[in-house]
Design a protein around this motif. Structure first.
Motif, PDB file in Angstrom:
ATOM      1  N   MET A 183      -1.914  -9.441  -5.461  1.00  0.00           N
ATOM      2  CA  MET A 183      -1.159 -10.335  -4.575  1.00  0.00           C
ATOM      3  C   MET A 183      -2.064 -11.440  -4.048  1.00  0.00           C
ATOM      4  SD  MET A 183       0.970  -7.351  -2.606  1.00  0.00           S
ATOM      5  CE  MET A 183      -0.412  -6.219  -2.636  1.00  0.00           C
ATOM      6  N   LYS A 184      -2.030 -12.577  -4.756  1.00  0.00           N
ATOM      7  CA  LYS A 184      -2.842 -13.720  -4.306  1.00  0.00           C
ATOM      8  C   LYS A 184      -2.008 -14.652  -3.435  1.00  0.00           C
ATOM      9  CE  LYS A 184      -6.607 -14.007  -7.537  1.00  0.00           C
ATOM     10  NZ  LYS A 184      -6.606 -13.875  -8.985  1.00  0.00           N
ATOM     11  N   SER A 185      -0.681 -14.479  -3.507  1.00  0.00           N
ATOM     12  CA  SER A 185       0.205 -15.356  -2.740  1.00  0.00           C
ATOM     13  C   SER A 185       1.388 -14.543  -2.235  1.00  0.00           C
ATOM     14  CB  SER A 185       0.726 -16.474  -3.649  1.00  0.00           C
ATOM     15  OG  SER A 185       1.574 -15.883  -4.641  1.00  0.00           O
ATOM     16  N   ARG A 186       2.178 -15.175  -1.365  1.00  0.00           N
ATOM     17  CA  ARG A 186       3.391 -14.519  -0.863  1.00  0.00           C
ATOM     18  C   ARG A 186       4.380 -14.259  -1.992  1.00  0.00           C
ATOM     19  NH1 ARG A 186       4.399 -16.263   4.991  1.00  0.00           N
ATOM     20  NH2 ARG A 186       2.263 -16.206   5.667  1.00  0.00           N
ATOM     21  N   ASP A 187       4.427 -15.186  -2.965  1.00  0.00           N
ATOM     22  CA  ASP A 187       5.329 -14.997  -4.106  1.00  0.00           C
ATOM     23  C   ASP A 187       4.940 -13.760  -4.902  1.00  0.00           C
ATOM     24  OD1 ASP A 187       6.892 -17.084  -3.482  1.00  0.00           O
ATOM     25  OD2 ASP A 187       5.997 -18.512  -4.899  1.00  0.00           O
ATOM     26  N   ASP A 188       3.616 -13.565  -5.077  1.00  0.00           N
ATOM     27  CA  ASP A 188       3.147 -12.359  -5.787  1.00  0.00           C
ATOM     28  C   ASP A 188       3.624 -11.105  -5.041  1.00  0.00           C
ATOM     29  OD1 ASP A 188       1.704 -13.964  -7.531  1.00  0.00           O
ATOM     30  OD2 ASP A 188      -0.221 -13.648  -6.523  1.00  0.00           O
ATOM     31  N   ALA A 189       3.473 -11.137  -3.715  1.00  0.00           N
ATOM     32  CA  ALA A 189       3.841  -9.968  -2.902  1.00  0.00           C
ATOM     33  C   ALA A 189       5.346  -9.723  -2.991  1.00  0.00           C
ATOM     34  CB  ALA A 189       3.424 -10.197  -1.450  1.00  0.00           C
ATOM     35  N   ARG A 190       6.115 -10.809  -2.967  1.00  0.00           N
ATOM     36  CA  ARG A 190       7.567 -10.681  -3.028  1.00  0.00           C
ATOM     37  C   ARG A 190       8.011 -10.128  -4.384  1.00  0.00           C
ATOM     38  NH1 ARG A 190      11.698 -13.074   0.134  1.00  0.00           N
ATOM     39  NH2 ARG A 190      13.605 -13.290  -1.043  1.00  0.00           N
ATOM     40  N   ARG A 191       7.359 -10.595  -5.441  1.00  0.00           N
ATOM     41  CA  ARG A 191       7.688 -10.098  -6.792  1.00  0.00           C
ATOM     42  C   ARG A 191       7.404  -8.603  -6.912  1.00  0.00           C
ATOM     43  NH1 ARG A 191       6.356 -15.221  -8.889  1.00  0.00           N
ATOM     44  NH2 ARG A 191       4.141 -14.762  -8.739  1.00  0.00           N
ATOM     45  N   LEU A 192       6.270  -8.167  -6.364  1.00  0.00           N
ATOM     46  CA  LEU A 192       5.929  -6.738  -6.419  1.00  0.00           C
ATOM     47  C   LEU A 192       6.948  -5.930  -5.602  1.00  0.00           C
ATOM     48  CD1 LEU A 192       4.080  -4.388  -7.226  1.00  0.00           C
ATOM     49  CD2 LEU A 192       2.518  -5.034  -5.377  1.00  0.00           C
ATOM     50  N   ALA A 193       7.312  -6.444  -4.432  1.00  0.00           N
ATOM     51  CA  ALA A 193       8.305  -5.748  -3.593  1.00  0.00           C
ATOM     52  C   ALA A 193       9.649  -5.676  -4.316  1.00  0.00           C
ATOM     53  CB  ALA A 193       8.448  -6.476  -2.255  1.00  0.00           C
ATOM     54  N   GLN A 194      10.038  -6.781  -4.966  1.00  0.00           N
ATOM     55  CA  GLN A 194      11.318  -6.797  -5.701  1.00  0.00           C
ATOM     56  C   GLN A 194      11.309  -5.788  -6.847  1.00  0.00           C
ATOM     57  OE1 GLN A 194      11.377 -10.980  -6.420  1.00  0.00           O
ATOM     58  NE2 GLN A 194      13.163 -11.329  -5.101  1.00  0.00           N
ATOM     59  N   PHE A 195      10.175  -5.716  -7.554  1.00  0.00           N
ATOM     60  CA  PHE A 195      10.025  -4.769  -8.663  1.00  0.00           C
ATOM     61  C   PHE A 195      10.260  -3.341  -8.152  1.00  0.00           C
ATOM     62  CE2 PHE A 195       7.300  -1.712 -10.876  1.00  0.00           C
ATOM     63  CZ  PHE A 195       7.643  -1.905 -12.208  1.00  0.00           C
TER      64      PHE A 195
END
Ligand code: GDP
Length: 301
Positions: free
Chosen positions: A282-294
Motif C-alpha cells: 500500500m503505497k497510496s490510498r488507492d492501493d489500500a482501497r483496492r486491497l480492502a475491496q479485494f
C-alpha cells in the motif's frame, strides 16, 4: 461488521482503504505503550485514531501531520532524556489521555473519548485494561520495545521477545462483544510478534478467534517484512521469515492468508489454511482501497 486486529503501521494503512466501504471495529495492541515524561503514550491506538481521522503524518506513519517538536526540544535542552520525539499536538493527546486515566477513566473509556473528539465513527478498542509491556532480550541487555526500536534503532541482536504482565491481561467486555458480533475477523498486515501476538495472548481472545472466520494479510512479502523489525522478532521466536512463518504464528485459528503477488507460488492450501494472492503493498490510498475491496468482495457474504 468486521473486526480488525491492529498494530500501528501496516494495518492503519489498510483501515484508510476500508473506512468508506464497511463497518468495522478495531482491537488495538497496547503492549508497546509506555509512560514518557509523565504521560501515557499509546502509539498503536493513536496511529489508528489519527489514520481514521485523516490527520496522521503519512511520511512516518506516527504522529500528527504538520506537528512541531518545541516541547521535546526544550525538554532535551533542560537535560531531560526523552528518547521518543513527541510532537507538541501529539503530546496534548497524551496529556489529555493521562489526565482522564488519573481521574479514574479506563483506557477503553479514555480512548472512546479521544476517538469521538477526532470524529472517528468506528470503535477503537484497546486489547485490555491491564498494563502489558513488550520486552526485547538483546545482545545489549533487556529493554522495552520502544527503547530497542527508537533509542537503539533496532540494531541489537534479538535473542527473545516477551510480554511483561500479559498473564494478568483479560479481554474487555467491549472486545468480547465486537468479536461475538462480527461477520469475520481481519488481521491486518502488522508485525505478527510485537503487534498481534500480545492481542492473541489476552485471555479470552484466542478462544473467540477459534469460533470465527479469520483472514490475515501477510506483512512479510517474499523473505522480508515491508518495513520494521518483524523479521528479527520472527527469527528470535523460531518462525521462518516468510508468509508461511506468518501462517505458523496464526495456525491455531487462521482460515485464510492473503499474500502478495510476489508469493503467487504459495497460493492453494497450507494445512487447513487457504492462501490467496493479490497486490498487498500500500503505497497510496488507492492501493489500500483496492486491497480492502479485494477482501470484502472475496469474503463478505
Ligand atoms: P507497528 O506497530 O508500528 O510495528 O506497526 P504494525 O505492526 O501495524 O505494522 C508493521 C508491519 O506492517 C511490518 O511488519 C510491515 O512489514 C507491514 N507493512 C507495512 N506496510 C505494509 C504494506 O503496505 N503491505 C504489507 N503487506 N505489509 C505492510
Amino acid at each position: 461488521m468486521i473486526v480488525v486486529l491492529s498494530g500501528g503501521t501496516g494495518t492503519p494503512k489498510l483501515l484508510i482503504g476500508l473506512k468508506d466501504l464497511e463497518d468495522f471495529a478495531v482491537i488495538v495492541n497496547t503492549a508497546e505503550d509506555i509512560w514518557i515524561s509523565g504521560n501515557k503514550v499509546c502509539p498503536d491506538i493513536d496511529s489508528v485514531i489519527y489514520a481514521l481521522a485523516d490527520v496522521i503524518d503519512e511520511n512516518k506513519w506516527w504522529g500528527l501531520r504538520g506537528d512541531s517538536f518545541r516541547t521535546h526540544e526544550m525538554i532535551l535542552k533542560l537535560g531531560g532524556d526523552e528518547f521518543m520525539a513527541i510532537g507538541d499536538l501529539d503530546r496534548a493527546v497524551h496529556i489529555f489521555r493521562s489526565e482522564l486515566l488519573r481521574r479514574g477513566y479506563t483506557l477503553t473509556e479514555a480512548t472512546r473519548k479521544l476517538r469521538i473528539s477526532f470524529g472517528v465513527e468506528q470503535e477503537v478498542l484497546p486489547m485490555c485494561e491491564e498494563e502489558v509491556s513488550t520486552m526485547i532480550l538483546t545482545s545489549r541487555g533487556e529493554m522495552h520495545f520502544q527503547e530497542f526500536w527508537i533509542k537503539f534503532k533496532g540494531l541489537p541482536e534479538v535473542l527473545d521477545v516477551y510480554f511483561k504482565g500479559i498473564e494478568n491481561a483479560r479481554a474487555t467486555e467491549d472486545v468480547l462483544r465486537v468479536l461475538d458480533d462480527c461477520d469475520f475477523v481481519l488481521i491486518g498486515p502488522s508485525n505478527p510478534i510485537t503487534s498481534i501476538m500480545p492481542i492473541l495472548l489476552v485471555k479470552g481472545v484466542k478462544e473467540m478467534l477459534r469460533e470465527k472466520f479469520v483472514i490475515a494479510v501477510s506483512p512479510i512479502v517474499g523473505k522480508n517484512p515491508v518495513s520494521g523489525p518483524a523479521g528479527k522478532f520472527m527469527r528470535a521466536k523460531g518462525y521462518e521469515v516468510s508468509p508461511i512463518g506468518v501462517v505458523n504464528v496464526y495456525s491455531d485459528f487462521l482460515d485464510v492468508l492473503i499474500v502478495d503477488r510476489v508469493d503467487e507460488g504459495l497460493v492453494g492450501k497450507y494445512g487447513d489454511v487457504k492462501i490467496v494472492s493479490t497486490n498487498t503493498i500500500m503505497k497510496s490510498r488507492d492501493d489500500a482501497r483496492r486491497l480492502a475491496q479485494f477482501i470484502l468482495k472475496k469474503f463478505k457474504t
